[in-house]
Design a protein around this motif. Structure first.
Motif, PDB file in Angstrom:
ATOM      1  N   ILE A 170     -35.897 -36.926  -2.101  1.00  0.00           N
ATOM      2  CA  ILE A 170     -35.913 -36.406  -0.823  1.00  0.00           C
ATOM      3  C   ILE A 170     -36.147 -37.467   0.484  1.00  0.00           C
ATOM      4  N   LYS A 171     -37.044 -38.277   0.252  1.00  0.00           N
ATOM      5  CA  LYS A 171     -37.297 -39.345   1.193  1.00  0.00           C
ATOM      6  C   LYS A 171     -35.941 -40.051   1.535  1.00  0.00           C
ATOM      7  N   SER A 172     -35.068 -40.510   0.367  1.00  0.00           N
ATOM      8  CA  SER A 172     -33.951 -41.038   0.638  1.00  0.00           C
ATOM      9  C   SER A 172     -33.114 -40.325   1.462  1.00  0.00           C
ATOM     10  N   CYS A 173     -32.977 -39.021   1.254  1.00  0.00           N
ATOM     11  CA  CYS A 173     -32.262 -38.152   2.130  1.00  0.00           C
ATOM     12  C   CYS A 173     -32.687 -37.910   3.496  1.00  0.00           C
ATOM     13  N   LEU A 174     -33.992 -38.290   3.712  1.00  0.00           N
ATOM     14  CA  LEU A 174     -34.581 -37.979   5.130  1.00  0.00           C
ATOM     15  C   LEU A 174     -34.223 -39.272   5.896  1.00  0.00           C
TER      16      LEU A 174
ATOM     17  N   GLN B 105     -39.974 -34.119  11.804  1.00  0.00           N
ATOM     18  CA  GLN B 105     -40.444 -34.830  12.831  1.00  0.00           C
ATOM     19  C   GLN B 105     -41.692 -35.278  12.959  1.00  0.00           C
ATOM     20  N   SER B 106     -42.566 -34.001  13.098  1.00  0.00           N
ATOM     21  CA  SER B 106     -43.873 -34.102  12.980  1.00  0.00           C
ATOM     22  C   SER B 106     -44.737 -34.540  12.128  1.00  0.00           C
ATOM     23  N   GLY B 107     -44.172 -34.325  10.867  1.00  0.00           N
ATOM     24  CA  GLY B 107     -44.954 -35.010   9.746  1.00  0.00           C
ATOM     25  C   GLY B 107     -44.269 -36.341   9.419  1.00  0.00           C
TER      26      GLY B 107
ATOM     27  N   TYR C 111     -43.186 -41.487   5.837  1.00  0.00           N
ATOM     28  CA  TYR C 111     -42.222 -41.006   4.846  1.00  0.00           C
ATOM     29  C   TYR C 111     -42.992 -40.724   3.571  1.00  0.00           C
ATOM     30  N   ASP C 112     -44.000 -41.516   3.321  1.00  0.00           N
ATOM     31  CA  ASP C 112     -44.791 -41.461   2.055  1.00  0.00           C
ATOM     32  C   ASP C 112     -46.102 -40.565   2.392  1.00  0.00           C
ATOM     33  N   CYS C 113     -46.389 -40.088   3.702  1.00  0.00           N
ATOM     34  CA  CYS C 113     -47.436 -39.338   3.984  1.00  0.00           C
ATOM     35  C   CYS C 113     -47.438 -37.964   3.583  1.00  0.00           C
TER      36      CYS C 113
ATOM     37  N   GLY D  92     -44.352 -31.302   5.917  1.00  0.00           N
ATOM     38  CA  GLY D  92     -43.293 -30.869   7.012  1.00  0.00           C
ATOM     39  C   GLY D  92     -42.079 -30.509   6.343  1.00  0.00           C
ATOM     40  N   PHE D  93     -41.820 -31.323   5.225  1.00  0.00           N
ATOM     41  CA  PHE D  93     -40.523 -30.971   4.569  1.00  0.00           C
ATOM     42  C   PHE D  93     -40.721 -29.534   3.858  1.00  0.00           C
ATOM     43  N   LEU D  94     -41.893 -29.057   3.368  1.00  0.00           N
ATOM     44  CA  LEU D  94     -41.898 -27.976   2.720  1.00  0.00           C
ATOM     45  C   LEU D  94     -41.835 -26.737   3.940  1.00  0.00           C
ATOM     46  N   ALA D  95     -42.386 -27.063   4.992  1.00  0.00           N
ATOM     47  CA  ALA D  95     -42.108 -26.041   6.097  1.00  0.00           C
ATOM     48  C   ALA D  95     -40.803 -25.854   6.432  1.00  0.00           C
ATOM     49  N   ASN D  96     -40.018 -26.853   6.360  1.00  0.00           N
ATOM     50  CA  ASN D  96     -38.368 -26.789   6.765  1.00  0.00           C
ATOM     51  C   ASN D  96     -38.002 -25.951   5.529  1.00  0.00           C
ATOM     52  N   ILE D  97     -38.358 -26.209   4.142  1.00  0.00           N
ATOM     53  CA  ILE D  97     -37.754 -25.384   2.968  1.00  0.00           C
ATOM     54  C   ILE D  97     -38.200 -24.107   2.985  1.00  0.00           C
ATOM     55  N   LYS D  98     -39.528 -23.769   3.260  1.00  0.00           N
ATOM     56  CA  LYS D  98     -40.049 -22.529   3.339  1.00  0.00           C
ATOM     57  C   LYS D  98     -39.087 -21.730   4.560  1.00  0.00           C
TER      58      LYS D  98
END
Length: 268
Positions: A135-139, A167-169, A210-212, A218-224
């Motif tokens: 996922i991080k690689s994609c980001l 972006q926020s996360g 990216y490792d936070c 933030g990624f999960l919020a986007n997925i949701k």
């Protein structure tokens, strides 16, 4: 005589067959030309979807238009399984995305995100190191922080930015870290917070947050948000599948009736 339902099933499956060609082509293109981990990750699912649509549509097309009853039976069986799977996934999507929301920060135009606010199932997906590295690689490849890196605006202007959840996360440290603002992606100072994200943060363009856990949240919020949209689309798709399945059942009965009329052994 081919009944109306047989013709309709044939037309629908012919259109589905045409749709499967560019999908399969896209999967093959990704397998040969994909340069990023994100593109290669999509390769197999896209190819599988293209092959699945092609095989199922051919079964429905031949079964309905050529009167091949056993092919039509397989087509209906697969359609039934697909209806069950779509229904289950839709319910699952609503359940796992029911929890979690961004935290409003006073005086800021953006929200902050905490990993613990989301369902355990989603948390486990992103806390798995192998999954998160992909996922991080994609980001990173998607350069989600690039627009912020180019800005050199004052803190007052940055605080009014309408940042996306990613972006926020991922592009800044959590506000509770108390770091000193230099630019949207550059912060200095030493944090007194117990939040592990404060020590994980780096001013390096390829590291940032990216490792936070905030990035994962933030990624999960986007997925949701995306899964909620997908779930609504799935409901519409499910209705269409049920209609097509019903028409297919009519075509199957027509095939049986014509077979019984032409061959006494098929008569009940």
């Amino acid at each position: 005589m081919v009944r109306c339902s047989n013709s309709l099933v044939g037309v629908l499956n012919f259109l589905t067959f045409l749709l499967s060609i560019p999908i399969l082509g896209a999967g093959i293109w990704l397998s040969t030309r994909g340069t990023s981990e994100c593109e290669r990750f999509l390769e197999k699912p896209v190819i599988a979807l293209g092959v699945f649509l092609m095989v199922v549509s051919l079964a429905g097309l031949i079964g309905a238009c050529c009167g091949v009853t056993w092919l039509l039976w397989i087509y209906l069986f697969v359609m039934f399984l697909l209806i069950v799977l779509v229904f289950c996934f839709t319910i699952f999507a609503f359940v796992v995305t029911n929890k979690g929301a961004g935290q409003v920060v006073s005086g800021r135009g953006f929200k902050e995100y905490r990993l613990g606010d989301y369902s355990n199932w989603l948390q486990k997906r992103v806390t798995n190191t192998k999954n998160w590295n992909k996922i991080k690689s994609c980001l990173v490849d998607g350069k989600v922080c690039q627009t912020l890196q180019a800005k050199k605006e004052a803190l007052a202007l940055f605080n009014q930015e309408n940042l996306s959840s990613i972006q926020s996360g991922c592009c800044k440290p959590p506000i509770e870290c108390g770091l000193v603002y230099v630019s949207p992606t550059e912060w200095t100072g030493i944090s007194n917070s117990n939040n592990s994200d404060c020590t994980t943060w780096s001013n390096s363009a390829n590291a940032l947050c990216y490792d936070c856990n905030s990035c994962k949240a933030g990624f999960l919020a986007n997925i949701k948000r995306d899964w909620k949209k997908v779930a609504v689309v799935n409901i519409i798709f499910l209705i269409i599948l049920i209609i097509v399945y019903s028409i297919g059942c009519c075509a199957f009965r027509n095939n049986r009736a014509e077979k019984a009329h032409s061959d006494p052994r098929w008569r009940p």
